[in-house]
Design an enzyme around this catalytic site. Structure first.
Site, PDB file in Angstrom:
ATOM      1  N   HIS A  47       9.664 -24.557   7.506  1.00  0.00           N
ATOM      2  CA  HIS A  47       8.636 -25.320   8.227  1.00  0.00           C
ATOM      3  C   HIS A  47       7.221 -25.108   7.691  1.00  0.00           C
ATOM      4  O   HIS A  47       6.411 -26.030   7.741  1.00  0.00           O
ATOM      5  CB  HIS A  47       8.655 -24.957   9.720  1.00  0.00           C
ATOM      6  CG  HIS A  47       9.844 -25.513  10.442  1.00  0.00           C
ATOM      7  ND1 HIS A  47       9.943 -25.539  11.824  1.00  0.00           N
ATOM      8  CD2 HIS A  47      11.001 -26.068   9.982  1.00  0.00           C
ATOM      9  CE1 HIS A  47      11.095 -26.080  12.189  1.00  0.00           C
ATOM     10  NE2 HIS A  47      11.767 -26.404  11.085  1.00  0.00           N
TER      11      HIS A  47
ATOM     12  N   HIS B  74       6.846 -31.563   8.484  1.00  0.00           N
ATOM     13  CA  HIS B  74       6.317 -30.227   8.194  1.00  0.00           C
ATOM     14  C   HIS B  74       5.319 -30.269   7.032  1.00  0.00           C
ATOM     15  O   HIS B  74       4.368 -29.494   7.002  1.00  0.00           O
ATOM     16  CB  HIS B  74       7.466 -29.265   7.885  1.00  0.00           C
ATOM     17  CG  HIS B  74       8.476 -29.199   8.983  1.00  0.00           C
ATOM     18  ND1 HIS B  74       8.165 -28.759  10.245  1.00  0.00           N
ATOM     19  CD2 HIS B  74       9.781 -29.567   9.023  1.00  0.00           C
ATOM     20  CE1 HIS B  74       9.234 -28.836  11.012  1.00  0.00           C
ATOM     21  NE2 HIS B  74      10.231 -29.336  10.289  1.00  0.00           N
TER      22      HIS B  74
ATOM     23  N   CYS C 261       3.005  -3.350   3.963  1.00  0.00           N
ATOM     24  CA  CYS C 261       2.174  -2.204   4.321  1.00  0.00           C
ATOM     25  C   CYS C 261       2.850  -1.567   5.539  1.00  0.00           C
ATOM     26  O   CYS C 261       4.036  -1.808   5.774  1.00  0.00           O
ATOM     27  CB  CYS C 261       0.720  -2.612   4.559  1.00  0.00           C
ATOM     28  SG  CYS C 261       0.412  -3.737   5.931  1.00  0.00           S
TER      29      CYS C 261
ATOM     30  N   THR D  77       2.495  -2.039   8.803  1.00  0.00           N
ATOM     31  CA  THR D  77       2.902  -3.060   9.781  1.00  0.00           C
ATOM     32  C   THR D  77       3.182  -4.412   9.143  1.00  0.00           C
ATOM     33  O   THR D  77       3.744  -5.296   9.803  1.00  0.00           O
ATOM     34  CB  THR D  77       1.788  -3.273  10.821  1.00  0.00           C
ATOM     35  OG1 THR D  77       0.604  -3.695  10.118  1.00  0.00           O
ATOM     36  CG2 THR D  77       1.517  -1.997  11.603  1.00  0.00           C
TER      37      THR D  77
ATOM     38  N   ASP E  43       0.853  -1.181   0.000  1.00  0.00           N
ATOM     39  CA  ASP E  43       0.000   0.000   0.000  1.00  0.00           C
ATOM     40  C   ASP E  43       0.897   1.242   0.000  1.00  0.00           C
ATOM     41  O   ASP E  43       2.120   1.149  -0.186  1.00  0.00           O
ATOM     42  CB  ASP E  43      -1.020  -0.041   1.152  1.00  0.00           C
ATOM     43  CG  ASP E  43      -0.395   0.191   2.526  1.00  0.00           C
ATOM     44  OD1 ASP E  43       0.844   0.354   2.625  1.00  0.00           O
ATOM     45  OD2 ASP E  43      -1.157   0.208   3.522  1.00  0.00           O
TER      46      ASP E  43
END
Ligand code: RB5
Length: 149
Positions: A102, A137, A69, A71, A12
Protein backbone atom coordinates in the site's frame (compact mmCIF):
# COMPACT_ATOMS: atom_id res chain seq x y z
CA UNK A 1 13.33 2.35 -9.17
CA UNK A 2 15.41 -0.33 -10.84
CA UNK A 3 15.11 -3.91 -9.59
CA UNK A 4 18.81 -4.22 -8.89
CA UNK A 5 18.41 -6.75 -6.04
CA UNK A 6 20.73 -4.74 -3.79
CA UNK A 7 19.71 -3.99 -0.23
CA UNK A 8 21.60 -1.53 1.94
CA UNK A 9 21.71 -2.40 5.63
CA UNK A 10 22.57 0.06 8.36
CA UNK A 11 22.13 0.29 12.12
CA UNK A 12 23.40 1.94 15.24
CA UNK A 13 25.26 0.13 18.03
CA UNK A 14 22.04 -1.36 19.42
CA UNK A 15 21.44 -3.63 16.43
CA UNK A 16 24.77 -4.83 15.07
CA UNK A 17 24.12 -8.54 15.67
CA UNK A 18 20.63 -8.40 14.18
CA UNK A 19 21.87 -6.45 11.17
CA UNK A 20 24.54 -9.05 10.44
CA UNK A 21 22.02 -11.88 10.81
CA UNK A 22 19.72 -10.15 8.33
CA UNK A 23 22.58 -9.60 5.89
CA UNK A 24 23.36 -13.33 5.93
CA UNK A 25 19.67 -14.21 5.60
CA UNK A 26 18.92 -12.05 2.58
CA UNK A 27 22.05 -13.31 0.82
CA UNK A 28 20.54 -16.80 0.91
CA UNK A 29 17.46 -15.38 -0.85
CA UNK A 30 19.37 -14.03 -3.83
CA UNK A 31 19.74 -10.44 -2.65
CA UNK A 32 23.05 -8.61 -2.52
CA UNK A 33 23.54 -7.23 0.99
CA UNK A 34 25.33 -3.88 1.07
CA UNK A 35 26.17 -3.69 4.77
CA UNK A 36 27.43 -0.21 5.62
CA UNK A 37 27.96 -0.89 9.31
CA UNK A 38 28.93 -0.01 11.90
CA UNK A 39 30.85 -3.12 12.97
CA UNK A 40 32.18 -2.07 16.37
CA UNK A 41 29.98 -1.77 19.47
CA UNK A 42 30.83 1.79 20.52
CA UNK A 43 27.84 4.05 21.03
CA UNK A 44 27.01 5.84 17.81
CA UNK A 45 24.37 8.14 16.32
CA UNK A 46 21.38 6.61 14.53
CA UNK A 47 20.61 9.72 12.40
CA UNK A 48 23.92 9.34 10.58
CA UNK A 49 23.30 5.69 9.81
CA UNK A 50 19.70 6.21 8.79
CA UNK A 51 20.67 9.00 6.42
CA UNK A 52 23.54 7.01 4.91
CA UNK A 53 21.26 4.10 4.09
CA UNK A 54 18.51 6.38 2.80
CA UNK A 55 20.89 8.10 0.40
CA UNK A 56 21.89 4.74 -1.10
CA UNK A 57 18.24 4.01 -1.82
CA UNK A 58 17.28 7.50 -2.96
CA UNK A 59 20.18 7.54 -5.43
CA UNK A 60 19.10 4.21 -6.94
CA UNK A 61 22.30 2.48 -5.86
CA UNK A 62 20.18 0.07 -3.81
CA UNK A 63 16.62 -1.07 -4.48
CA UNK A 64 15.69 -1.30 -0.79
CA UNK A 65 17.10 -0.57 2.62
CA UNK A 66 16.83 -2.17 6.03
CA UNK A 67 17.67 0.04 9.00
CA UNK A 68 17.83 -0.93 12.65
CA UNK A 69 18.29 0.69 16.01
CA UNK A 70 17.05 -0.11 19.50
CA UNK A 71 13.42 0.64 18.72
CA UNK A 72 13.60 1.22 14.97
CA UNK A 73 12.00 4.58 15.54
CA UNK A 74 14.88 7.03 15.55
CA UNK A 75 16.61 5.60 12.51
CA UNK A 76 13.25 5.53 10.68
CA UNK A 77 12.73 9.22 11.42
CA UNK A 78 16.16 10.06 10.04
CA UNK A 79 15.70 7.93 6.89
CA UNK A 80 12.38 9.59 6.13
CA UNK A 81 14.04 13.02 6.03
CA UNK A 82 15.72 12.05 2.75
CA UNK A 83 13.59 12.87 -0.30
CA UNK A 84 12.27 9.79 -2.06
CA UNK A 85 12.33 7.62 1.04
CA UNK A 86 9.29 5.90 2.51
CA UNK A 87 10.41 4.02 5.60
CA UNK A 88 8.18 2.27 8.11
CA UNK A 89 8.90 0.58 11.43
CA UNK A 90 7.55 -2.96 11.63
CA UNK A 91 7.20 -5.32 14.58
CA UNK A 92 4.79 -7.69 12.82
CA UNK A 93 4.56 -9.52 9.51
CA UNK A 94 1.27 -7.97 8.37
CA UNK A 95 2.59 -4.43 8.60
CA UNK A 96 5.68 -5.41 6.63
CA UNK A 97 3.47 -6.70 3.79
CA UNK A 98 1.28 -3.62 3.90
CA UNK A 99 4.04 -1.04 3.77
CA UNK A 100 5.12 -2.58 0.46
CA UNK A 101 1.66 -3.28 -0.98
CA UNK A 102 0.00 0.00 0.00
CA UNK A 103 2.74 2.49 0.81
CA UNK A 104 5.46 1.40 -1.65
CA UNK A 105 7.93 1.61 1.23
CA UNK A 106 11.53 1.37 0.10
CA UNK A 107 13.11 1.03 3.54
CA UNK A 108 12.13 -1.29 6.38
CA UNK A 109 13.01 -0.32 9.94
CA UNK A 110 12.97 -2.62 12.98
CA UNK A 111 13.95 -2.43 16.62
CA UNK A 112 16.52 -4.89 17.92
CA UNK A 113 15.31 -4.24 21.47
CA UNK A 114 11.70 -4.84 20.46
CA UNK A 115 11.62 -8.06 18.44
CA UNK A 116 13.77 -11.17 18.35
CA UNK A 117 15.82 -12.40 15.40
CA UNK A 118 13.34 -15.05 14.29
CA UNK A 119 10.50 -12.55 13.98
CA UNK A 120 12.78 -9.99 12.35
CA UNK A 121 13.69 -12.46 9.60
CA UNK A 122 10.01 -13.25 9.03
CA UNK A 123 9.33 -9.53 8.73
CA UNK A 124 12.19 -9.11 6.25
CA UNK A 125 10.82 -11.94 4.10
CA UNK A 126 7.32 -10.45 4.14
CA UNK A 127 8.67 -7.05 3.12
CA UNK A 128 10.74 -8.46 0.26
CA UNK A 129 8.07 -10.87 -1.01
CA UNK A 130 5.31 -8.27 -1.20
CA UNK A 131 4.78 -6.02 -4.21
CA UNK A 132 3.30 -2.55 -4.51
CA UNK A 133 -0.30 -2.78 -5.71
CA UNK A 134 -0.49 0.62 -7.44
CA UNK A 135 -3.96 1.90 -8.35
CA UNK A 136 -5.56 3.94 -5.57
CA UNK A 137 -2.45 3.36 -3.48
CA UNK A 138 -0.30 5.04 -6.13
CA UNK A 139 -2.51 8.13 -5.86
CA UNK A 140 -1.83 8.26 -2.14
CA UNK A 141 1.89 7.60 -2.49
CA UNK A 142 2.03 10.42 -5.04
CA UNK A 143 0.44 12.65 -2.40
CA UNK A 144 3.25 11.72 -0.01
CA UNK A 145 5.81 12.53 -2.68
CA UNK A 146 4.17 15.91 -3.27
CA UNK A 147 4.86 16.81 0.37
CA UNK A 148 8.57 16.82 -0.50
CA UNK A 149 8.18 19.54 -3.10
C1 RB5 B 1 20.23 4.02 21.51
O1 RB5 B 1 20.37 3.89 22.89
C2 RB5 B 1 18.76 4.16 21.15
O2 RB5 B 1 18.28 5.40 21.54
C3 RB5 B 1 18.57 3.94 19.66
O3 RB5 B 1 19.07 2.70 19.31
C4 RB5 B 1 17.14 3.96 19.15
O4 RB5 B 1 16.32 3.14 19.93
C5 RB5 B 1 16.55 5.29 18.94
O5 RB5 B 1 15.46 5.44 18.36
Amino acid sequence: MSANKRIVLSSDHAAIDLRQAIASHIATKGWEAVDIGPTTPESTHYPEHGAAAARRVASGDCQFGIVLCGTGQGIMMAANKVDGIRCGVCSDVFSAQMIRQHNDANILSMGARVIDEDLALQIVDAFLDAEFEGGRHATRVDMIKALEA
